[in-house]
Motif scaffolding. Structure first.
Motif, PDB file in Angstrom:
ATOM      1  N   ALA A  19       0.834  -1.204   0.000  1.00  8.04           N
ATOM      2  CA  ALA A  19       0.000   0.000   0.000  1.00  8.04           C
ATOM      3  C   ALA A  19       0.867   1.252   0.000  1.00  8.04           C
ATOM      4  O   ALA A  19       0.600   2.203  -0.748  1.00  8.04           O
ATOM      5  CB  ALA A  19      -0.936  -0.003   1.216  1.00  8.04           C
ATOM      6  N   GLU A  20       1.906   1.235   0.801  1.00  9.60           N
ATOM      7  CA  GLU A  20       2.806   2.390   0.859  1.00  9.60           C
ATOM      8  C   GLU A  20       3.560   2.563  -0.452  1.00  9.60           C
ATOM      9  O   GLU A  20       3.687   3.673  -0.971  1.00  9.60           O
ATOM     10  CB  GLU A  20       3.794   2.214   2.007  1.00  9.60           C
ATOM     11  CG  GLU A  20       4.676   3.415   2.224  1.00  9.60           C
ATOM     12  CD  GLU A  20       5.597   3.238   3.415  1.00  9.60           C
ATOM     13  OE1 GLU A  20       6.709   3.798   3.353  1.00  9.60           O
ATOM     14  OE2 GLU A  20       5.209   2.560   4.379  1.00  9.60           O
ATOM     15  N   ALA A  21       4.036   1.465  -1.030  1.00  2.83           N
ATOM     16  CA  ALA A  21       4.800   1.529  -2.275  1.00  2.83           C
ATOM     17  C   ALA A  21       3.949   2.018  -3.439  1.00  2.83           C
ATOM     18  O   ALA A  21       4.425   2.748  -4.306  1.00  2.83           O
ATOM     19  CB  ALA A  21       5.392   0.162  -2.602  1.00  2.83           C
ATOM     20  N   LEU A  22       2.666   1.599  -3.478  1.00  4.69           N
ATOM     21  CA  LEU A  22       1.779   1.987  -4.571  1.00  4.69           C
ATOM     22  C   LEU A  22       0.996   3.265  -4.267  1.00  4.69           C
ATOM     23  O   LEU A  22       0.208   3.714  -5.101  1.00  4.69           O
ATOM     24  CB  LEU A  22       0.790   0.850  -4.873  1.00  4.69           C
ATOM     25  CG  LEU A  22       1.394  -0.457  -5.361  1.00  4.69           C
ATOM     26  CD1 LEU A  22       0.294  -1.493  -5.573  1.00  4.69           C
ATOM     27  CD2 LEU A  22       2.188  -0.253  -6.625  1.00  4.69           C
ATOM     28  N   ASN A  23       1.211   3.825  -3.094  1.00  7.20           N
ATOM     29  CA  ASN A  23       0.504   5.032  -2.658  1.00  7.20           C
ATOM     30  C   ASN A  23      -1.019   4.799  -2.691  1.00  7.20           C
ATOM     31  O   ASN A  23      -1.775   5.614  -3.214  1.00  7.20           O
ATOM     32  CB  ASN A  23       0.895   6.236  -3.512  1.00  7.20           C
ATOM     33  CG  ASN A  23       0.537   7.546  -2.848  1.00  7.20           C
ATOM     34  OD1 ASN A  23       0.425   7.613  -1.632  1.00  7.20           O
ATOM     35  ND2 ASN A  23       0.336   8.576  -3.643  1.00  7.20           N
ATOM     36  N   LEU A  24      -1.431   3.648  -2.148  1.00  5.97           N
ATOM     37  CA  LEU A  24      -2.832   3.278  -2.056  1.00  5.97           C
ATOM     38  C   LEU A  24      -3.189   3.042  -0.594  1.00  5.97           C
ATOM     39  O   LEU A  24      -2.310   2.871   0.242  1.00  5.97           O
ATOM     40  CB  LEU A  24      -3.099   1.983  -2.830  1.00  5.97           C
ATOM     41  CG  LEU A  24      -2.900   2.005  -4.332  1.00  5.97           C
ATOM     42  CD1 LEU A  24      -3.014   0.591  -4.889  1.00  5.97           C
ATOM     43  CD2 LEU A  24      -3.909   2.914  -4.989  1.00  5.97           C
ATOM     44  N   SER A  25      -4.480   2.978  -0.325  1.00  4.75           N
ATOM     45  CA  SER A  25      -4.908   2.605   1.019  1.00  4.75           C
ATOM     46  C   SER A  25      -4.779   1.093   1.169  1.00  4.75           C
ATOM     47  O   SER A  25      -4.731   0.356   0.187  1.00  4.75           O
ATOM     48  CB  SER A  25      -6.359   3.027   1.259  1.00  4.75           C
ATOM     49  OG  SER A  25      -7.224   2.252   0.460  1.00  4.75           O
ATOM     50  N   ALA A  62       4.855  -6.312 -11.738  1.00  2.00           N
ATOM     51  CA  ALA A  62       4.024  -6.635 -12.897  1.00  2.00           C
ATOM     52  C   ALA A  62       2.769  -5.770 -12.918  1.00  2.00           C
ATOM     53  O   ALA A  62       2.342  -5.321 -13.987  1.00  2.00           O
ATOM     54  CB  ALA A  62       3.646  -8.108 -12.884  1.00  2.00           C
ATOM     55  N   TYR A  63       2.184  -5.522 -11.763  1.00  2.00           N
ATOM     56  CA  TYR A  63       0.999  -4.667 -11.685  1.00  2.00           C
ATOM     57  C   TYR A  63       1.339  -3.243 -12.129  1.00  2.00           C
ATOM     58  O   TYR A  63       0.600  -2.628 -12.899  1.00  2.00           O
ATOM     59  CB  TYR A  63       0.440  -4.653 -10.258  1.00  2.00           C
ATOM     60  CG  TYR A  63      -0.771  -3.775 -10.111  1.00  2.00           C
ATOM     61  CD1 TYR A  63      -2.019  -4.198 -10.552  1.00  2.00           C
ATOM     62  CD2 TYR A  63      -0.669  -2.507  -9.551  1.00  2.00           C
ATOM     63  CE1 TYR A  63      -3.134  -3.392 -10.442  1.00  2.00           C
ATOM     64  CE2 TYR A  63      -1.776  -1.691  -9.433  1.00  2.00           C
ATOM     65  CZ  TYR A  63      -3.004  -2.139  -9.878  1.00  2.00           C
ATOM     66  OH  TYR A  63      -4.104  -1.328  -9.768  1.00  2.00           O
ATOM     67  N   LEU A  64       2.480  -2.744 -11.683  1.00  2.00           N
ATOM     68  CA  LEU A  64       2.903  -1.399 -12.084  1.00  2.00           C
ATOM     69  C   LEU A  64       3.196  -1.340 -13.577  1.00  2.00           C
ATOM     70  O   LEU A  64       2.815  -0.384 -14.253  1.00  2.00           O
ATOM     71  CB  LEU A  64       4.148  -0.975 -11.299  1.00  2.00           C
ATOM     72  CG  LEU A  64       3.897  -0.544  -9.865  1.00  2.00           C
ATOM     73  CD1 LEU A  64       5.223  -0.287  -9.153  1.00  2.00           C
ATOM     74  CD2 LEU A  64       3.030   0.691  -9.814  1.00  2.00           C
ATOM     75  N   ASN A  65       3.862  -2.348 -14.112  1.00  2.00           N
ATOM     76  CA  ASN A  65       4.165  -2.371 -15.544  1.00  2.00           C
ATOM     77  C   ASN A  65       2.896  -2.469 -16.380  1.00  2.00           C
ATOM     78  O   ASN A  65       2.820  -1.909 -17.471  1.00  2.00           O
ATOM     79  CB  ASN A  65       5.115  -3.516 -15.885  1.00  2.00           C
ATOM     80  CG  ASN A  65       6.503  -3.278 -15.347  1.00  2.00           C
ATOM     81  OD1 ASN A  65       6.909  -2.152 -15.104  1.00  2.00           O
ATOM     82  ND2 ASN A  65       7.230  -4.357 -15.120  1.00  2.00           N
ATOM     83  N   GLY A  66       1.901  -3.186 -15.884  1.00  2.00           N
ATOM     84  CA  GLY A  66       0.631  -3.329 -16.593  1.00  2.00           C
ATOM     85  C   GLY A  66      -0.205  -2.065 -16.595  1.00  2.00           C
ATOM     86  O   GLY A  66      -1.080  -1.891 -17.440  1.00  2.00           O
TER      87      GLY A  66
END
Length: 76
Positions: A19-25, A62-66
Motif C-alpha cells: 500500500a505504501e509503495a503503490l501510494n494506495l490505502s 508486474a501490476y505497475l508495468n501493466g
C-alpha cells in the motif's frame, strides 16, 4: 550432480508495505488481492481482514508495468 544453483526465494511483502509503495490505502490493496489483479499468498485468517496476506515483489512490479500509460505520438 547439478551445476545449477537453487533459485533464490522470492521476496514476499506485507499488504501494508505494498500500500505504501503503490501510494494506495490498505483497503485498496486488499480489494486488488480479492479481485485477482494482485496475486498473493495467505498465511492465516483475520477476523476482518486477512492479516497474513503476502504479495510477491514481482507481482507488484508486474501490476505497475501493466498500468503504465504510453504517450501517444504527436500528429504531424
Amino acid at each position: 550432480m547439478s551445476d545449477t544453483a537453487p533459485a533464490p526465494a522470492e521476496k514476499l511483502l506485507p499488504a501494508a508495505d505494498v500500500a505504501e509503495a503503490l501510494n494506495l490505502s490498505l483497503t485498496a490493496v486488499y480489494r486488488l488481492v480479492r479481485s485477482g489483479d494482485l496475486p498473493s499468498h495467505r498465511f492465516g485468517k483475520g477476523k476482518v481482514r486477512p492479516r497474513g496476506v503476502r504479495i510477491p515483489e514481482t507481482a507488484v512490479e508486474a501490476y505497475l508495468n501493466g498500468s503504465l500509460i504510453e504517450p501517444k505520438e504527436a500528429a504531424a
